[in-house]
Design an enzyme around this catalytic site. Structure first.
Site, PDB file in Angstrom:
ATOM      1  N   ARG A 266      -0.455  -9.363  13.235  1.00 15.58           N
ATOM      2  CA  ARG A 266      -0.997  -8.310  12.373  1.00 15.58           C
ATOM      3  C   ARG A 266      -1.789  -8.896  11.204  1.00 15.58           C
ATOM      4  O   ARG A 266      -2.812  -8.357  10.799  1.00 15.58           O
ATOM      5  CB  ARG A 266       0.127  -7.408  11.848  1.00 15.58           C
TER       6      ARG A 266
ATOM      7  N   LYS B  54       0.824  -1.217   0.000  1.00 19.23           N
ATOM      8  CA  LYS B  54       0.000   0.000   0.000  1.00 19.23           C
ATOM      9  C   LYS B  54       0.859   1.269   0.000  1.00 19.23           C
ATOM     10  O   LYS B  54       0.611   2.196  -0.754  1.00 19.23           O
ATOM     11  CB  LYS B  54      -0.926   0.045   1.234  1.00 19.23           C
TER      12      LYS B  54
ATOM     13  N   ARG C  15      11.247  -2.392  11.923  1.00 15.54           N
ATOM     14  CA  ARG C  15      10.252  -1.857  12.837  1.00 15.54           C
ATOM     15  C   ARG C  15      10.025  -2.784  14.027  1.00 15.54           C
ATOM     16  O   ARG C  15      10.167  -3.990  13.917  1.00 15.54           O
ATOM     17  CB  ARG C  15       8.921  -1.670  12.089  1.00 15.54           C
TER      18      ARG C  15
ATOM     19  N   ARG D 236      11.612  -6.383   5.131  1.00 17.43           N
ATOM     20  CA  ARG D 236      11.341  -4.950   4.979  1.00 17.43           C
ATOM     21  C   ARG D 236      12.150  -4.143   6.000  1.00 17.43           C
ATOM     22  O   ARG D 236      12.304  -4.544   7.133  1.00 17.43           O
ATOM     23  CB  ARG D 236       9.849  -4.690   5.193  1.00 17.43           C
TER      24      ARG D 236
ATOM     25  N   ARG E 251      -9.563   0.770   8.836  1.00 18.66           N
ATOM     26  CA  ARG E 251      -9.092  -0.582   9.128  1.00 18.66           C
ATOM     27  C   ARG E 251     -10.136  -1.416   9.852  1.00 18.66           C
ATOM     28  O   ARG E 251      -9.897  -2.591  10.107  1.00 18.66           O
ATOM     29  CB  ARG E 251      -7.863  -0.472  10.014  1.00 18.66           C
TER      30      ARG E 251
HETATM   31  P1  ADP Z   1       1.081  -2.303   8.142  1.00 19.55           P
HETATM   32  O1  ADP Z   1       0.088  -1.973   7.062  1.00 19.55           O
HETATM   33  O2  ADP Z   1       2.377  -2.729   7.627  1.00 19.55           O
HETATM   34  O3  ADP Z   1       0.537  -3.185   9.217  1.00 19.55           O
HETATM   35  P2  ADP Z   1       0.872   0.405   9.244  1.00 19.55           P
HETATM   36  O4  ADP Z   1       2.063   1.275   9.170  1.00 19.55           O
HETATM   37  O5  ADP Z   1      -0.296   0.715   8.388  1.00 19.55           O
HETATM   38  O6  ADP Z   1       1.452  -1.031   8.961  1.00 19.55           O
HETATM   39  O7  ADP Z   1       0.363   0.307  10.743  1.00 19.55           O
HETATM   40  C1  ADP Z   1       1.203   0.007  11.816  1.00 19.55           C
HETATM   41  C2  ADP Z   1       0.384  -0.094  13.110  1.00 19.55           C
HETATM   42  O8  ADP Z   1      -0.231   1.166  13.375  1.00 19.55           O
HETATM   43  C3  ADP Z   1      -0.764  -1.082  13.069  1.00 19.55           C
HETATM   44  O9  ADP Z   1      -0.350  -2.389  13.383  1.00 19.55           O
HETATM   45  C4  ADP Z   1      -1.703  -0.497  14.126  1.00 19.55           C
HETATM   46  O10 ADP Z   1      -1.237  -0.776  15.427  1.00 19.55           O
HETATM   47  C5  ADP Z   1      -1.540   0.987  13.906  1.00 19.55           C
HETATM   48  N1  ADP Z   1      -2.537   1.535  12.935  1.00 19.55           N
HETATM   49  C6  ADP Z   1      -2.260   2.126  11.748  1.00 19.55           C
HETATM   50  N2  ADP Z   1      -3.389   2.516  11.124  1.00 19.55           N
HETATM   51  C7  ADP Z   1      -4.414   2.167  11.937  1.00 19.55           C
HETATM   52  C8  ADP Z   1      -5.832   2.290  11.868  1.00 19.55           C
HETATM   53  N3  ADP Z   1      -6.455   2.856  10.797  1.00 19.55           N
HETATM   54  N4  ADP Z   1      -6.574   1.791  12.895  1.00 19.55           N
HETATM   55  C9  ADP Z   1      -5.982   1.234  13.968  1.00 19.55           C
HETATM   56  N5  ADP Z   1      -4.661   1.080  14.105  1.00 19.55           N
HETATM   57  C10 ADP Z   1      -3.867   1.543  13.109  1.00 19.55           C
END
Ligand code: ADP
Ligand code: ZN
Length: 215
Positions: A173, A13, A162, A127, A88
């Protein structure tokens, strides 16, 4: 363009969003980047979010909606935006729908990027991310290494793995994605703006989105 990018962690994404911004001046809005920035800066938001993030759990919907309500009203969103990692959950999608109606904004499309699980797992383990919260460039030790090992090409900061990219957090996740976020595909299909793109290469995904938008 005004687009939501759906897809499991590691589906690409962020990479796709960054390439699309170069096409028409739309901005990438990544809730993950915003949250990691807040954690690093040690703000109240960051303190509240950190524990959830390190475990690979979702941050509460109320915190996320607080961020997005402000962010979508900033001036740079006028040219369009790519939502990366938001919404999400179904409650977030419902709250976003109400917010967009209030702001008079219409989405062009919701894109679900589908990538096989083994590809995803491999990508997430390899990554790496620039630790500078202003940059957060993404690398991959196998397919997209930086020019100098461990150093960001763009800003010279250190490149790190990370905290939520351990095997346990990654697997959690992915489960969270399947349980909480995958149902959004059905939600947006009902809305009639859903487009599924199967792609193991981000280039192919970008091309598919462009042609869908007639670009
Ligand atoms: P990835 O898509 O690789 O899991 P992100 O960078 O989008 O990573 O998100 C990292 C973390 O940030 C998630 O695991 C969650 O804890 C939090 N997070 C990000 N966006 C949201 C969201 N829209 N709702 C709830 N938690 C979020
Ligand atoms: Zn950097």
């Amino acid at each position: 363009m005004k687009i939501i990018l759906l897809g499991a962690p590691g589906a690409g994404k962020g990479t796709v969003a960054k390439r699309l911004t170069a096409l028409d001046g739309s901005v990438q809005i990544s809730t993950g980047d915003i949250l990691r920035g807040a954690v690093q800066a040690g703000t109240e938001l960051g303190k509240e979010a950190k524990g959830f993030m390190d475990r690979g759990d979702l941050v509460p919907d109320s915190l996320i909606m607080g961020i997005m309500e402000g962010r979508l009203q900033e001036a740079d969103c006028k040219n369009g935006f790519l939502l990366d990692g938001f919404p999400r959950t179904i409650p977030q999608a419902e709250a976003l729908k109400a917010l967009l109606t209030k702001l008079g904004i219409k989405l062009d499309m919701v894109v679900d990027i589908e990538v096989p699980r083994d590809v995803i797992l491999d990508r997430l383990c390899t990554r790496r991310t620039c630790e500078n919260s202003q940059c957060q460039a993404i690398y991959n030790v196998k397919s997209m290494p930086p020019k100098v090992e461990g150093i960001c090409d763009k800003c010279g900061s250190k490149i790190i793995q990370r905290a939520d990219e351990t095997e346990a957090a990654i697997s959690h996740r992915l489960d969270t994605y399947n349980e909480k976020t995958a149902p959004l595909v059905g939600f947006y299909r009902t809305e009639g703006i859903m487009k599924t793109v199967t792609g193991t290469s981000s280039d192919a995904v970008v091309e598919a989105i462009k042609s869908e938008l007639g670009m």
